[in-house]
Scaffold this motif. Structure first.
Motif, PDB file in Angstrom:
ATOM      1  N   ARG A 233       0.986  -1.149   0.002  1.00 35.47           N
ATOM      2  CA  ARG A 233      -0.012  -0.072   0.023  1.00 35.47           C
ATOM      3  C   ARG A 233       0.785   1.273  -0.111  1.00 35.47           C
ATOM      4  O   ARG A 233       1.918   1.357   0.724  1.00 35.47           O
ATOM      5  CB  ARG A 233      -1.041  -0.121   1.128  1.00 35.47           C
TER       6      ARG A 233
ATOM      7  N   GLN B  60      -2.192  -2.634 -10.111  1.00 38.39           N
ATOM      8  CA  GLN B  60      -3.222  -2.337  -9.290  1.00 38.39           C
ATOM      9  C   GLN B  60      -4.344  -3.107  -9.531  1.00 38.39           C
ATOM     10  O   GLN B  60      -5.137  -3.809  -8.546  1.00 38.39           O
ATOM     11  CB  GLN B  60      -3.586  -0.840  -9.308  1.00 38.39           C
TER      12      GLN B  60
ATOM     13  N   THR C 102      -1.727  -1.057  -3.917  1.00 32.62           N
ATOM     14  CA  THR C 102      -2.888   0.082  -3.833  1.00 32.62           C
ATOM     15  C   THR C 102      -2.466   1.395  -3.764  1.00 32.62           C
ATOM     16  O   THR C 102      -1.424   1.477  -2.905  1.00 32.62           O
ATOM     17  CB  THR C 102      -4.073  -0.128  -2.874  1.00 32.62           C
TER      18      THR C 102
ATOM     19  N   HIS D  48      -2.849   5.487  -2.555  1.00 29.94           N
ATOM     20  CA  HIS D  48      -3.880   6.302  -2.097  1.00 29.94           C
ATOM     21  C   HIS D  48      -3.275   7.657  -1.892  1.00 29.94           C
ATOM     22  O   HIS D  48      -2.406   7.945  -1.401  1.00 29.94           O
ATOM     23  CB  HIS D  48      -4.353   5.897  -0.425  1.00 29.94           C
TER      24      HIS D  48
END
Ligand code: ADE
Length: 225
Positions: A2, A26, A32, A34
């Motif tokens: 992440r 992804q 991921t 963010h």
């Protein structure tokens, strides 16, 4: 993995994640991304995140409070292996560092702007400072994009055999050998005979020689390692 990216310009950074290898990584659920807009963590009415520097001098400095609020919120939600600050005075990125980061679970990347961040941010929250080279960009965003690309492609499962990172330049401190594809002859210029021979041990040894020669000529600093 992440990756949480803290920036004042999330839109600037998004498109490299929407194509090719980073997009596939992804989709496969391997990584991921963010984005966190630092302005959302500003506590004043103008949503400002920077201020004049103490002692005077040109250029604004990014304030500690919005950065603290953002990093603290993230850290309250999960454990992070690294909090990285992109800055031209950081340690220059190389393949070794990219390999190392590709094995981490959760990382935060803070993008600097203006004159950079209040030194206390670096002292209190940052675990690693990374530069992508000896030149100054307008902000850390493009540098963070470069870092993410270099790291994500190395996460196990992102590349298939055909695009394997093992044959990349720098993976063994050598530059990659030259490559060719069809036609075997173009405007009189021929592909090296050995590549058409079907003799794979010989091809392998030719590639090794070429990699050594190239590295010696172009990057004596790497070669002498
Ligand atoms: N921010 C501005 N210039 C940079 C560089 N060369 N590397 C990383 N972050 C930066």
């Amino acid at each position: 993995m992440r990756i949480d990216i803290i920036t004042v310009l999330p839109e600037l950074m998004q498109s490299p994640f929407n194509d090719s290898i980073l997009k596939r990584a992804q989709e496969k659920g391997i990584v991921t991304i963010h984005f966190h807009n630092l302005r959302d963590y500003s506590t004043n009415k103008q949503k400002s995140i920077d201020d004049y520097q103490f002692g005077g001098g040109a250029g604004m400095v990014m304030m500690i409070e919005p950065i603290d609020l953002c990093i603290s919120k993230l850290k309250s939600e999960r454990k992070y292996d690294e909090v990285i600050y992109m800055t031209p005075d950081g340690k220059t990125l190389n393949q070794g560092a990219a390999n190392e980061l590709s094995l981490k679970e959760n990382i935060i990347i803070l993008c600097g702007h203006y004159k950079g961040v209040d030194q206390r941010v670096r002292d209190l929250f940052i675990t690693r400072e990374i530069s992508i080279g000896d030149f100054v960009l307008s902000g850390g965003e493009l540098a963070a994009n470069v870092l993410c690309d270099a790291v994500i492609r190395l996460i196990p499962g992102v590349l298939n055999n055909e695009t394997s990172a093992l044959t990349d330049s720098f993976q063994d401190d050598l530059l990659a050998p030259p490559v060719y594809t069809r036609p075997a002859e173009y405007k009189g210029v021929k592909v090296p005979e050995v590549l058409l021979s079907g003799n794979f041990p010989k091809i392998e040894s030719w590639r090794e020689d070429q990699a050594h020669q190239r590295t010696k000529e172009r990057r004596p600093d790497l070669f002498n390692k």
